[in-house]
Write a protein that holds these residues in place. Structure first.
Motif, PDB file in Angstrom:
ATOM      1  N   GLY A 156     -36.746 -69.616 -92.409  1.00 15.45           N
ATOM      2  CA  GLY A 156     -35.982 -70.111 -93.539  1.00 15.45           C
ATOM      3  C   GLY A 156     -36.328 -69.482 -94.861  1.00 15.45           C
ATOM      4  N   ASP A 157     -37.346 -68.621 -94.931  1.00 13.66           N
ATOM      5  CA  ASP A 157     -37.664 -67.929 -96.172  1.00 13.66           C
ATOM      6  C   ASP A 157     -36.744 -66.720 -96.331  1.00 13.66           C
ATOM      7  OD1 ASP A 157     -39.622 -69.781 -96.080  1.00 13.66           O
ATOM      8  OD2 ASP A 157     -41.297 -68.393 -96.221  1.00 13.66           O
ATOM      9  N   PHE A 158     -36.468 -66.347 -97.577  1.00 12.86           N
ATOM     10  CA  PHE A 158     -35.543 -65.234 -97.778  1.00 12.86           C
ATOM     11  C   PHE A 158     -35.817 -64.533 -99.093  1.00 12.86           C
ATOM     12  CE2 PHE A 158     -33.589 -69.157 -99.278  1.00 12.86           C
ATOM     13  CZ  PHE A 158     -33.124 -68.836-100.545  1.00 12.86           C
ATOM     14  N   TYR A 159     -35.342 -63.307 -99.191  1.00 13.63           N
ATOM     15  CA  TYR A 159     -35.398 -62.526-100.423  1.00 13.63           C
ATOM     16  C   TYR A 159     -34.247 -61.546-100.423  1.00 13.63           C
ATOM     17  CZ  TYR A 159     -37.984 -59.659 -97.042  1.00 13.63           C
ATOM     18  OH  TYR A 159     -38.369 -58.993 -95.917  1.00 13.63           O
ATOM     19  N   ALA A 160     -33.928 -61.024-101.600  1.00 10.65           N
ATOM     20  CA  ALA A 160     -32.856 -60.037-101.740  1.00 10.65           C
ATOM     21  C   ALA A 160     -33.040 -59.326-103.063  1.00 10.65           C
ATOM     22  CB  ALA A 160     -31.484 -60.704-101.662  1.00 10.65           C
ATOM     23  N   VAL A 161     -32.601 -58.083-103.111  1.00 16.86           N
ATOM     24  CA  VAL A 161     -32.686 -57.274-104.333  1.00 16.86           C
ATOM     25  C   VAL A 161     -31.379 -56.508-104.475  1.00 16.86           C
ATOM     26  CG1 VAL A 161     -33.981 -55.515-105.602  1.00 16.86           C
ATOM     27  CG2 VAL A 161     -35.180 -57.018-104.000  1.00 16.86           C
ATOM     28  N   ARG A 162     -30.817 -56.503-105.709  1.00 18.53           N
ATOM     29  CA  ARG A 162     -29.559 -55.813-105.970  1.00 18.53           C
ATOM     30  C   ARG A 162     -29.639 -55.100-107.318  1.00 18.53           C
ATOM     31  NH1 ARG A 162     -25.630 -55.538-102.005  1.00 18.53           N
ATOM     32  NH2 ARG A 162     -23.942 -55.844-103.486  1.00 18.53           N
ATOM     33  N   ASP A 192     -36.697 -70.424-100.278  1.00 16.87           N
ATOM     34  CA  ASP A 192     -37.182 -71.083 -99.074  1.00 16.87           C
ATOM     35  C   ASP A 192     -36.248 -72.240 -98.753  1.00 16.87           C
ATOM     36  OD1 ASP A 192     -38.579 -72.098 -96.967  1.00 16.87           O
ATOM     37  OD2 ASP A 192     -40.368 -72.655 -98.101  1.00 16.87           O
ATOM     38  N   VAL A 193     -35.716 -72.229 -97.545  1.00 14.91           N
ATOM     39  CA  VAL A 193     -34.829 -73.301 -97.092  1.00 14.91           C
ATOM     40  C   VAL A 193     -35.657 -74.403 -96.469  1.00 14.91           C
ATOM     41  CG1 VAL A 193     -32.999 -73.882 -95.457  1.00 14.91           C
ATOM     42  CG2 VAL A 193     -32.884 -71.754 -96.746  1.00 14.91           C
ATOM     43  N   ARG A 194     -35.259 -75.642 -96.724  1.00 15.53           N
ATOM     44  CA  ARG A 194     -35.951 -76.747 -96.092  1.00 15.53           C
ATOM     45  C   ARG A 194     -35.750 -76.686 -94.583  1.00 15.53           C
ATOM     46  NH1 ARG A 194     -35.474 -81.014 -93.331  1.00 15.53           N
ATOM     47  NH2 ARG A 194     -36.842 -82.820 -93.579  1.00 15.53           N
ATOM     48  N   GLY A 195     -36.804 -76.974 -93.844  1.00 14.84           N
ATOM     49  CA  GLY A 195     -36.700 -77.022 -92.391  1.00 14.84           C
ATOM     50  C   GLY A 195     -36.984 -75.687 -91.744  1.00 14.84           C
ATOM     51  N   LYS A 196     -36.786 -75.660 -90.428  1.00  9.46           N
ATOM     52  CA  LYS A 196     -37.073 -74.477 -89.634  1.00  9.46           C
ATOM     53  C   LYS A 196     -35.974 -74.288 -88.594  1.00  9.46           C
ATOM     54  CE  LYS A 196     -42.100 -74.939 -90.104  1.00  9.46           C
ATOM     55  NZ  LYS A 196     -42.250 -73.759 -90.955  1.00  9.46           N
ATOM     56  N   GLY A 197     -36.095 -73.223 -87.822  1.00  7.34           N
ATOM     57  CA  GLY A 197     -35.187 -72.989 -86.713  1.00  7.34           C
ATOM     58  C   GLY A 197     -33.836 -72.470 -87.150  1.00  7.34           C
ATOM     59  N   ALA A 203     -32.282 -73.704 -90.475  1.00  8.83           N
ATOM     60  CA  ALA A 203     -32.780 -73.031 -91.671  1.00  8.83           C
ATOM     61  C   ALA A 203     -32.215 -71.622 -91.793  1.00  8.83           C
ATOM     62  CB  ALA A 203     -34.307 -72.993 -91.645  1.00  8.83           C
ATOM     63  N   VAL A 204     -32.098 -70.921 -90.670  1.00  9.17           N
ATOM     64  CA  VAL A 204     -31.570 -69.556 -90.713  1.00  9.17           C
ATOM     65  C   VAL A 204     -30.131 -69.544 -91.198  1.00  9.17           C
ATOM     66  CG1 VAL A 204     -30.994 -67.551 -89.315  1.00  9.17           C
ATOM     67  CG2 VAL A 204     -33.147 -68.733 -88.940  1.00  9.17           C
ATOM     68  N   SER A 205     -29.314 -70.475 -90.721  1.00  8.18           N
ATOM     69  CA  SER A 205     -27.914 -70.516 -91.145  1.00  8.18           C
ATOM     70  C   SER A 205     -27.799 -70.840 -92.631  1.00  8.18           C
ATOM     71  CB  SER A 205     -27.138 -71.541 -90.314  1.00  8.18           C
ATOM     72  OG  SER A 205     -27.681 -72.840 -90.459  1.00  8.18           O
ATOM     73  N   THR A 206     -28.622 -71.759 -93.125  1.00  5.14           N
ATOM     74  CA  THR A 206     -28.604 -72.085 -94.548  1.00  5.14           C
ATOM     75  C   THR A 206     -29.075 -70.902 -95.377  1.00  5.14           C
ATOM     76  OG1 THR A 206     -29.116 -74.381 -93.954  1.00  5.14           O
ATOM     77  CG2 THR A 206     -29.370 -73.760 -96.260  1.00  5.14           C
ATOM     78  N   MET A 207     -30.115 -70.228 -94.895  1.00  2.00           N
ATOM     79  CA  MET A 207     -30.613 -69.048 -95.585  1.00  2.00           C
ATOM     80  C   MET A 207     -29.551 -67.955 -95.654  1.00  2.00           C
ATOM     81  SD  MET A 207     -31.825 -65.759 -94.602  1.00  2.00           S
ATOM     82  CE  MET A 207     -32.673 -65.914 -93.054  1.00  2.00           C
ATOM     83  N   ALA A 208     -28.764 -67.792 -94.590  1.00  2.00           N
ATOM     84  CA  ALA A 208     -27.712 -66.778 -94.582  1.00  2.00           C
ATOM     85  C   ALA A 208     -26.652 -67.072 -95.647  1.00  2.00           C
ATOM     86  CB  ALA A 208     -27.065 -66.704 -93.199  1.00  2.00           C
TER      87      ALA A 208
END
Length: 380
Positions: free
Chosen positions: A172-178, A190-195, A198-203
């Motif tokens: 669920g952690d993420f980063y981006a640079v533009r 950082d998205v709450r939760g795991k699995g 979390a990946v879908s929310t992070m996307a």
């Protein structure tokens, strides 16, 4: 560059790759392990022929196919099983045992061999499926969380992503640079939760950032765009039990080369660190903001942007709580300001490498949360 995605907990030493369900150890022990089935076969024959009691070697002959299934490929295990059956018959004939004993001993070795080979086949199939799933997950991970280039505009970039789950590639952690007309904009969150949740929310969060990074005039507008995207996403999955808990903390960054400054917009995330001349300073927000995706009114708990000088030789370090909440064996939390102070780190990649090594040393290799790191440094 230290910008590879790794699954935590992978140590040095002999490297084990699971192929066909068997752990094939590459290194000095490979030849010794491969010799175990042969030693069992030889020992079984010797004990059966010269042992103090009859059938003393039968357990070793029966165990050789089991050992072969553990340390050899499927073909080698089949050959070992066949040899064990042949030797069982030959030994019984050599010591003049009755036909019933020959048949019974052969059936013992054959049944154990069949069971061992069947288990190996099942594990091999599962291993192949697992490898296929990991391959798909890696492609998805690269699409959702692509590695930034080593340089974006006038900023050097280094990243690292390490999952608490050794078998996971992304969480669920993420980063981006533009690179944008307003300068280099970056994001860590950082998205709450795991699995998968979390990946879908992070996307959704990273997609919204990439979509609006070049259009939003301010970091606050960019954060509000991300907030609305997450709110819509929550509404779309509103029938799921955890829908109302899909929110994300984040820090948005804008580096202005002309002004020699960096702007930060905080949304409930741990503050970044500014490394300058061996000193490490925590860049706390003047007004803390609320996480993204809560669906609150736009002015509720929303901070403005804080501005700090940012020149050649500086490095901005952004982390998730997998770093700040890392604990040693006594339960003490990791503190970047004190642990990184005085370190001879000159580039963004050196900062990331040093931090990861120090956190690993601090925790003894035990990680309880995903860890994402983003370092930015001005370059000519």
């Amino acid at each position: 560059m230290a910008d590879e995605v790794r699954a935590g907990g992978r140590g040095a030493g002999a490297r084990r790759d699971v192929v066909g369900g068997a752990a094939k150890v590459r290194g000095g022990w490979a030849g010794l392990l491969a010799a175990v089935p042969v030693l069992l076969l030889v020992g079984g024959v010797v004990l059966d022929v010269f042992g103090p009691v009859p059938y003393a070697g039968l357990p070793l002959l029966s165990a050789s196919p089991l050992a072969a299934c553990m340390v050899l490929a499927f073909r080698g295990a089949v050959i070992t099983a066949a040899v064990a059956c042949v030797l069982a018959v030959c030994v019984d004939v050599l010591v003049n045992r009755p036909l019933t004993a020959v048949v019974v001993n052969l059936l013992d070795v054959a049944v154990i061999s069949v069971i061992a080979l069947w288990l190996k086949w099942v594990v091999q199939r599962q291993g192949q499926r697992f490898a296929a799933v990991r391959a798909v997950a890696e492609v998805a991970q690269r699409a959702v969380l692509p590695l930034p280039p080593a340089r974006v505009g006038a900023v050097s970039v280094a990243t690292r992503y390490e999952c608490a789950d050794a078998e996971a590639l992304v969480g669920g952690d993420f980063y981006a640079v533009r690179s944008t007309p307003f300068g280099v904009r970056a994001l860590i969150g950082d998205v709450r939760g795991k699995g998968l949740t979390a990946v879908s929310t992070m996307a959704v969060a990273t997609s919204a950032f990439r979509e609006a990074a070049e259009q939003a005039a301010t970091l606050r507008e960019l954060a509000e765009h991300m907030d609305r995207a997450l709110v819509r996403f929550v509404a779309d999955v509103g029938d799921q039990p955890d829908a109302l808990e899909r929110f994300a903390t984040a820090v948005l960054v804008e580096v202005s080369e002309e002004e020699g400054r960096v702007r930060l917009h905080h949304r409930g995330h741990p503050p970044p660190y500014l490394i300058r001349g061996g000193r490490v300073m925590s860049l706390e927000p003047a007004v803390p903001g609320l996480p993204l995706g809560l669906g609150l009114p736009e002015d509720a708990g929303v901070s403005g942007s804080d501005t700090f000088p940012f020149h050649q030789g500086d490095c901005l370090l952004l982390v998730t709580d997998g770093v700040t909440e890392a604990r040693d064996r006594h339960g003490a939390y990791y503190e970047p300001c004190t642990r990184l102070a005085g370190r001879d780190v000159r580039t963004a990649s050196e900062v990331v490498d040093t931090l990861v090594a120090d956190v690993t040393h601090w925790t003894g290799g035990r990680r309880h949360d995903d860890m994402a790191i983003l370092a930015l440094a001005p370059v000519r």
